[in-house]
Design an enzyme around this catalytic site. Sequence first.
Site, PDB file in Angstrom:
ATOM      1  N   CYS A 142      -9.682   9.248  18.368  1.00 44.27           N
ATOM      2  CA  CYS A 142      -9.777  10.164  17.218  1.00 44.27           C
ATOM      3  C   CYS A 142     -11.231  10.605  16.996  1.00 44.27           C
ATOM      4  O   CYS A 142     -11.845  11.178  17.881  1.00 44.27           O
ATOM      5  CB  CYS A 142      -9.158   9.511  15.981  1.00 44.27           C
ATOM      6  SG  CYS A 142      -8.715  10.723  14.707  1.00 44.27           S
ATOM      7  N   LYS A 163      -4.854  19.568   7.159  1.00 43.71           N
ATOM      8  CA  LYS A 163      -4.750  18.363   7.986  1.00 43.71           C
ATOM      9  C   LYS A 163      -3.666  18.509   9.045  1.00 43.71           C
ATOM     10  O   LYS A 163      -2.558  18.976   8.767  1.00 43.71           O
ATOM     11  CB  LYS A 163      -4.438  17.162   7.092  1.00 43.71           C
ATOM     12  CG  LYS A 163      -4.417  15.838   7.822  1.00 43.71           C
ATOM     13  CD  LYS A 163      -4.141  14.688   6.851  1.00 43.71           C
ATOM     14  CE  LYS A 163      -4.196  13.351   7.555  1.00 43.71           C
ATOM     15  NZ  LYS A 163      -3.940  12.213   6.629  1.00 43.71           N
ATOM     16  N   SER A 192      -3.125  12.657  13.368  1.00 45.20           N
ATOM     17  CA  SER A 192      -3.599  12.535  11.989  1.00 45.20           C
ATOM     18  C   SER A 192      -5.108  12.776  11.976  1.00 45.20           C
ATOM     19  O   SER A 192      -5.891  11.856  12.204  1.00 45.20           O
ATOM     20  CB  SER A 192      -3.273  11.145  11.431  1.00 45.20           C
ATOM     21  OG  SER A 192      -3.770  11.012  10.108  1.00 45.20           O
ATOM     22  N   HIS A 235      -3.078   9.223  18.121  1.00 45.13           N
ATOM     23  CA  HIS A 235      -2.860   7.819  17.747  1.00 45.13           C
ATOM     24  C   HIS A 235      -1.576   7.219  18.300  1.00 45.13           C
ATOM     25  O   HIS A 235      -0.623   6.925  17.561  1.00 45.13           O
ATOM     26  CB  HIS A 235      -2.850   7.706  16.220  1.00 45.13           C
ATOM     27  CG  HIS A 235      -4.153   8.024  15.585  1.00 45.13           C
ATOM     28  ND1 HIS A 235      -5.210   7.131  15.575  1.00 45.13           N
ATOM     29  CD2 HIS A 235      -4.590   9.139  14.952  1.00 45.13           C
ATOM     30  CE1 HIS A 235      -6.245   7.679  14.946  1.00 45.13           C
ATOM     31  NE2 HIS A 235      -5.893   8.901  14.561  1.00 45.13           N
ATOM     32  N   GLU A 237      -1.336   4.299  19.137  1.00 48.19           N
ATOM     33  CA  GLU A 237      -1.301   2.908  18.661  1.00 48.19           C
ATOM     34  C   GLU A 237      -0.656   2.767  17.283  1.00 48.19           C
ATOM     35  O   GLU A 237      -0.411   1.644  16.818  1.00 48.19           O
ATOM     36  CB  GLU A 237      -2.718   2.328  18.619  1.00 48.19           C
ATOM     37  CG  GLU A 237      -3.554   2.713  17.400  1.00 48.19           C
ATOM     38  CD  GLU A 237      -4.117   4.136  17.453  1.00 48.19           C
ATOM     39  OE1 GLU A 237      -4.782   4.546  16.475  1.00 48.19           O
ATOM     40  OE2 GLU A 237      -3.903   4.830  18.472  1.00 48.19           O
ATOM     41  N   ARG A 249      -0.761   7.626   0.436  1.00 44.65           N
ATOM     42  CA  ARG A 249      -2.169   7.529   0.011  1.00 44.65           C
ATOM     43  C   ARG A 249      -2.708   8.877  -0.434  1.00 44.65           C
ATOM     44  O   ARG A 249      -3.486   8.975  -1.389  1.00 44.65           O
ATOM     45  CB  ARG A 249      -2.999   6.988   1.179  1.00 44.65           C
ATOM     46  CG  ARG A 249      -4.491   6.839   0.897  1.00 44.65           C
ATOM     47  CD  ARG A 249      -5.268   6.777   2.189  1.00 44.65           C
ATOM     48  NE  ARG A 249      -5.151   8.026   2.947  1.00 44.65           N
ATOM     49  CZ  ARG A 249      -5.415   8.130   4.245  1.00 44.65           C
ATOM     50  NH1 ARG A 249      -5.767   7.081   4.940  1.00 44.65           N
ATOM     51  NH2 ARG A 249      -5.304   9.312   4.848  1.00 44.65           N
TER      52      ARG A 249
END
Length: 302
Positions: A142, A163, A192, A235, A237, A249
């Site tokens: 990232c 985003k 993300s 990502h 992972e 969030r």
Amino acid sequence: MPIRIADNLPARRTLEAEGVIVMAETEAARQDIRPMRIALLNLMPDKITTETQIARVLGATPLQVELELLRISDHVSKNTSAGHISEFYRPWADVAQEKYDGLIVTGAPVETMPFEDVTYWDELRRIFDWSQTNVHRTLSVCWGAMAALHHFHGVEKHVLEEKASGVFPHFNRQPASVWMRGLPDVFDVPVSRWSEVRREDLPEGRGLTVLAESDATGLCLIDDPAHAALHMFNHLEYDTLTLAGEYARDEGKYLPRNYFPGDDPHAHPVNSWRGHGHLLYGNWINETYQTTPYELGDIGRG
């Protein structure tokens, strides 16, 4: 072989509950084998979540992996307890004379800032340079990947208007690559981020090869053989519920695309990328194992 982590690291309980074989330090010391020594430079605020995610994908490989947690020397984490940092993390300055088979550099929530304005940018640059003499192979993730490309190749990042969040199909551009072995022609990847690196900005003649990209979110994975590095902008992972946690969030501002069934944030997401993550990290660990010197001291000697 299992992954070797500290006996009392919180990630141990999570991984054991999932069936990941985790070896205690005391057990590993009795085996007559040199484990793969992998350093994780964790730049994320919630360090426990990130270290668990990385340990999970590394622990699925058939090699014994010794995971060592590193941090920026003078940066104080605000979202992870000082006790956890003190017990499990070593500042990079303390290991600068040591050598590792692999280094993983995570992302950080500083994507909209110029690189030079990040408080630890100078030390991170020294770490990237150190990786060229003290690390056999590096995997940056990232923002860490954007930072590495900027440091080594002068590539700029572009802040997005909104985003990029969700799970997107990505094209395998180099299926014959050792890094992409076993991955399908098209595979899902969680995304993300608030910024991106663009294909047209990659310099020619530097050996950079695009391994995966998406029509919707652009570049995903780049091979940088001149620096023994892979740069992953997304990502693989991530846990099943990581994007859901980010959505909560952010108070529901950025609905992850192609993630919640029917785009209903109350529906439970389906993990369509787990196997792809294990394959990519497994390929990285396997190739690192196949090519690293047996003696750690020989790393960086050409």
